[in-house]
Design a protein around this motif. Structure first.
Motif, PDB file in Angstrom:
ATOM      1  N   ALA A   1       0.903  -1.146   0.027  1.00  0.00           N
ATOM      2  CA  ALA A   1       0.119   0.058   0.126  1.00  0.00           C
ATOM      3  C   ALA A   1       0.814   1.258  -0.090  1.00  0.00           C
ATOM      4  O   ALA A   1       0.440   2.223  -0.606  1.00  0.00           O
ATOM      5  CB  ALA A   1      -0.868   0.061   1.027  1.00  0.00           C
ATOM      6  N   LYS A   2       2.037   1.148   0.570  1.00  0.00           N
ATOM      7  CA  LYS A   2       2.880   2.275   0.796  1.00  0.00           C
ATOM      8  C   LYS A   2       4.297   2.411  -0.353  1.00  0.00           C
ATOM      9  O   LYS A   2       5.175   3.054  -0.345  1.00  0.00           O
ATOM     10  CB  LYS A   2       3.382   2.255   1.991  1.00  0.00           C
ATOM     11  CG  LYS A   2       2.550   2.613   3.121  1.00  0.00           C
ATOM     12  CD  LYS A   2       3.173   2.808   4.601  1.00  0.00           C
ATOM     13  CE  LYS A   2       2.214   2.899   5.603  1.00  0.00           C
ATOM     14  NZ  LYS A   2       2.667   3.035   6.874  1.00  0.00           N
ATOM     15  N   ASN A   3       4.030   1.245  -1.145  1.00  0.00           N
ATOM     16  CA  ASN A   3       5.110   0.964  -2.083  1.00  0.00           C
ATOM     17  C   ASN A   3       6.486   1.132  -1.472  1.00  0.00           C
ATOM     18  O   ASN A   3       7.472   1.522  -1.929  1.00  0.00           O
ATOM     19  CB  ASN A   3       5.298   2.282  -3.448  1.00  0.00           C
ATOM     20  CG  ASN A   3       4.131   1.767  -4.334  1.00  0.00           C
ATOM     21  OD1 ASN A   3       3.572   0.887  -4.535  1.00  0.00           O
ATOM     22  ND2 ASN A   3       4.033   2.687  -5.551  1.00  0.00           N
ATOM     23  N   THR A   4       6.757   0.412  -0.140  1.00  0.00           N
ATOM     24  CA  THR A   4       7.850   0.590   0.412  1.00  0.00           C
ATOM     25  C   THR A   4       8.407  -0.816   0.878  1.00  0.00           C
ATOM     26  O   THR A   4       7.687  -1.717   1.102  1.00  0.00           O
ATOM     27  CB  THR A   4       7.450   1.230   1.890  1.00  0.00           C
ATOM     28  OG1 THR A   4       7.153   2.640   1.460  1.00  0.00           O
ATOM     29  CG2 THR A   4       8.727   1.223   2.635  1.00  0.00           C
ATOM     30  N   VAL A   5       9.666  -1.032   0.688  1.00  0.00           N
ATOM     31  CA  VAL A   5      10.453  -2.350   1.217  1.00  0.00           C
ATOM     32  C   VAL A   5      11.253  -1.939   2.301  1.00  0.00           C
ATOM     33  O   VAL A   5      11.940  -0.935   2.314  1.00  0.00           O
ATOM     34  CB  VAL A   5      11.099  -2.685  -0.042  1.00  0.00           C
ATOM     35  CG1 VAL A   5      12.093  -1.924  -0.693  1.00  0.00           C
ATOM     36  CG2 VAL A   5      11.623  -4.158   0.327  1.00  0.00           C
ATOM     37  N   TYR A   6      11.490  -2.910   3.201  1.00  0.00           N
ATOM     38  CA  TYR A   6      12.420  -2.798   4.241  1.00  0.00           C
ATOM     39  C   TYR A   6      13.477  -3.756   4.459  1.00  0.00           C
ATOM     40  O   TYR A   6      13.053  -4.967   3.801  1.00  0.00           O
ATOM     41  CB  TYR A   6      11.560  -2.696   5.659  1.00  0.00           C
ATOM     42  CG  TYR A   6      10.465  -1.796   5.763  1.00  0.00           C
ATOM     43  CD1 TYR A   6       9.217  -2.427   5.320  1.00  0.00           C
ATOM     44  CD2 TYR A   6      10.336  -0.619   6.094  1.00  0.00           C
ATOM     45  CE1 TYR A   6       7.865  -1.433   5.214  1.00  0.00           C
ATOM     46  CE2 TYR A   6       9.310   0.132   6.245  1.00  0.00           C
ATOM     47  CZ  TYR A   6       8.097  -0.260   5.731  1.00  0.00           C
ATOM     48  OH  TYR A   6       7.050   0.753   6.067  1.00  0.00           O
ATOM     49  N   LEU A   7      14.497  -3.624   5.205  1.00  0.00           N
ATOM     50  CA  LEU A   7      15.420  -4.571   4.963  1.00  0.00           C
ATOM     51  C   LEU A   7      15.807  -4.555   6.832  1.00  0.00           C
ATOM     52  O   LEU A   7      16.776  -3.697   6.921  1.00  0.00           O
ATOM     53  CB  LEU A   7      16.785  -4.483   4.348  1.00  0.00           C
ATOM     54  CG  LEU A   7      17.850  -5.647   4.309  1.00  0.00           C
ATOM     55  CD1 LEU A   7      16.999  -7.003   3.775  1.00  0.00           C
ATOM     56  CD2 LEU A   7      18.896  -5.218   3.533  1.00  0.00           C
ATOM     57  N   GLN A   8      15.614  -5.372   7.520  1.00  0.00           N
ATOM     58  CA  GLN A   8      16.032  -5.626   8.749  1.00  0.00           C
ATOM     59  C   GLN A   8      17.205  -6.497   9.014  1.00  0.00           C
ATOM     60  O   GLN A   8      17.397  -7.458   8.479  1.00  0.00           O
ATOM     61  CB  GLN A   8      15.076  -6.209   9.611  1.00  0.00           C
ATOM     62  CG  GLN A   8      15.208  -6.476  11.162  1.00  0.00           C
ATOM     63  CD  GLN A   8      15.278  -4.987  11.891  1.00  0.00           C
ATOM     64  OE1 GLN A   8      14.641  -4.056  11.699  1.00  0.00           O
ATOM     65  NE2 GLN A   8      16.521  -4.869  12.517  1.00  0.00           N
ATOM     66  N   MET A   9      18.166  -5.780   9.531  1.00  0.00           N
ATOM     67  CA  MET A   9      19.531  -6.413   9.480  1.00  0.00           C
ATOM     68  C   MET A   9      20.152  -6.439  10.720  1.00  0.00           C
ATOM     69  O   MET A   9      20.149  -5.537  11.668  1.00  0.00           O
ATOM     70  CB  MET A   9      20.763  -5.391   8.696  1.00  0.00           C
ATOM     71  CG  MET A   9      20.179  -5.274   7.203  1.00  0.00           C
ATOM     72  SD  MET A   9      21.692  -4.340   6.296  1.00  0.00           S
ATOM     73  CE  MET A   9      21.408  -2.759   7.191  1.00  0.00           C
ATOM     74  N   ASN A  10      20.261  -7.946  11.253  1.00  0.00           N
ATOM     75  CA  ASN A  10      20.449  -8.124  12.597  1.00  0.00           C
ATOM     76  C   ASN A  10      21.911  -8.992  12.426  1.00  0.00           C
ATOM     77  O   ASN A  10      22.340  -9.487  11.437  1.00  0.00           O
ATOM     78  CB  ASN A  10      19.574  -9.246  13.247  1.00  0.00           C
ATOM     79  CG  ASN A  10      18.267  -8.383  13.405  1.00  0.00           C
ATOM     80  OD1 ASN A  10      18.210  -7.326  13.756  1.00  0.00           O
ATOM     81  ND2 ASN A  10      17.247  -9.151  13.115  1.00  0.00           N
ATOM     82  N   SER A  11      22.698  -9.100  13.481  1.00  0.00           N
ATOM     83  CA  SER A  11      23.838  -9.569  13.853  1.00  0.00           C
ATOM     84  C   SER A  11      24.870  -9.280  12.657  1.00  0.00           C
ATOM     85  O   SER A  11      25.515 -10.191  12.125  1.00  0.00           O
ATOM     86  CB  SER A  11      23.762 -11.161  13.671  1.00  0.00           C
ATOM     87  OG  SER A  11      22.802 -11.728  14.753  1.00  0.00           O
ATOM     88  N   LEU A  12      25.151  -8.026  12.539  1.00  0.00           N
ATOM     89  CA  LEU A  12      25.806  -7.254  11.514  1.00  0.00           C
ATOM     90  C   LEU A  12      26.977  -7.638  11.620  1.00  0.00           C
ATOM     91  O   LEU A  12      27.832  -7.761  12.947  1.00  0.00           O
ATOM     92  CB  LEU A  12      25.448  -5.966  11.262  1.00  0.00           C
ATOM     93  CG  LEU A  12      24.123  -5.644  10.855  1.00  0.00           C
ATOM     94  CD1 LEU A  12      23.853  -4.058  10.738  1.00  0.00           C
ATOM     95  CD2 LEU A  12      24.268  -5.942   9.054  1.00  0.00           C
ATOM     96  N   ASN A  13      28.120  -8.031  10.858  1.00  0.00           N
ATOM     97  CA  ASN A  13      29.503  -8.234  10.822  1.00  0.00           C
ATOM     98  C   ASN A  13      30.237  -7.345   9.863  1.00  0.00           C
ATOM     99  O   ASN A  13      29.539  -6.866   9.120  1.00  0.00           O
ATOM    100  CB  ASN A  13      29.803  -9.679  10.756  1.00  0.00           C
ATOM    101  CG  ASN A  13      29.552 -10.132   9.532  1.00  0.00           C
ATOM    102  OD1 ASN A  13      29.693  -9.704   8.341  1.00  0.00           O
ATOM    103  ND2 ASN A  13      28.605 -11.231   9.316  1.00  0.00           N
TER     104      ASN A  13
END
Length: 120
Positions: free
Chosen positions: A74-86
């Protein structure tokens, strides 16, 4: 012309988290796949994750279990949740939006890129 506006990059310590977001402007064409790519210094741009309008997801092997892609159609939005980054995740992250035109041809649009740096 479609515009993609990204946000959420920055500096984070190893083991930390960040959330990227990208919103695509309205278009007469049909928005299909949205995704995230990244490019580290001296390396080629690579796919990180992509998601279809129906929610089917595809991840690079190197990020499976740590990064999660989602979208709000509905918002034309994409997300990327990034955890345990190295530190190997350090790169410029680019949002990608693929559109299907009236002639059946697919067209890709790209965001301006947002820097993600993982360092102590």
């Amino acid at each position: 012309q479609v515009q993609l506006v990204e946000s959420g990059g920055g500096l984070v310590q190893p083991g930390g988290s960040l959330r990227l977001s990208c919103t695509a402007s309205r278009s007469a064409f049909t928005l299909i796949t949205m995704g995230w790519y990244r490019q580290a210094p001296g390396k080629e741009r690579e796919l990180v994750a992509s998601i279809s309008p129906g929610g089917s997801k595809n991840y690079a092997d190197s990020v499976k279990g740590r990064l999660a892609i989602s979208r709000d159609n509905a918002k034309n939005t994409v997300y990327l949740q990034m955890n345990s980054l190295n530190p190997e995740d350090t790169a410029v992250y680019y949002c990608n939006a693929r559109y299907s035109t009236l002639g059946g041809r697919n067209v890709d649009y790209w965001g301006q890129g947002t820097q993600v740096t993982v360092s102590a």
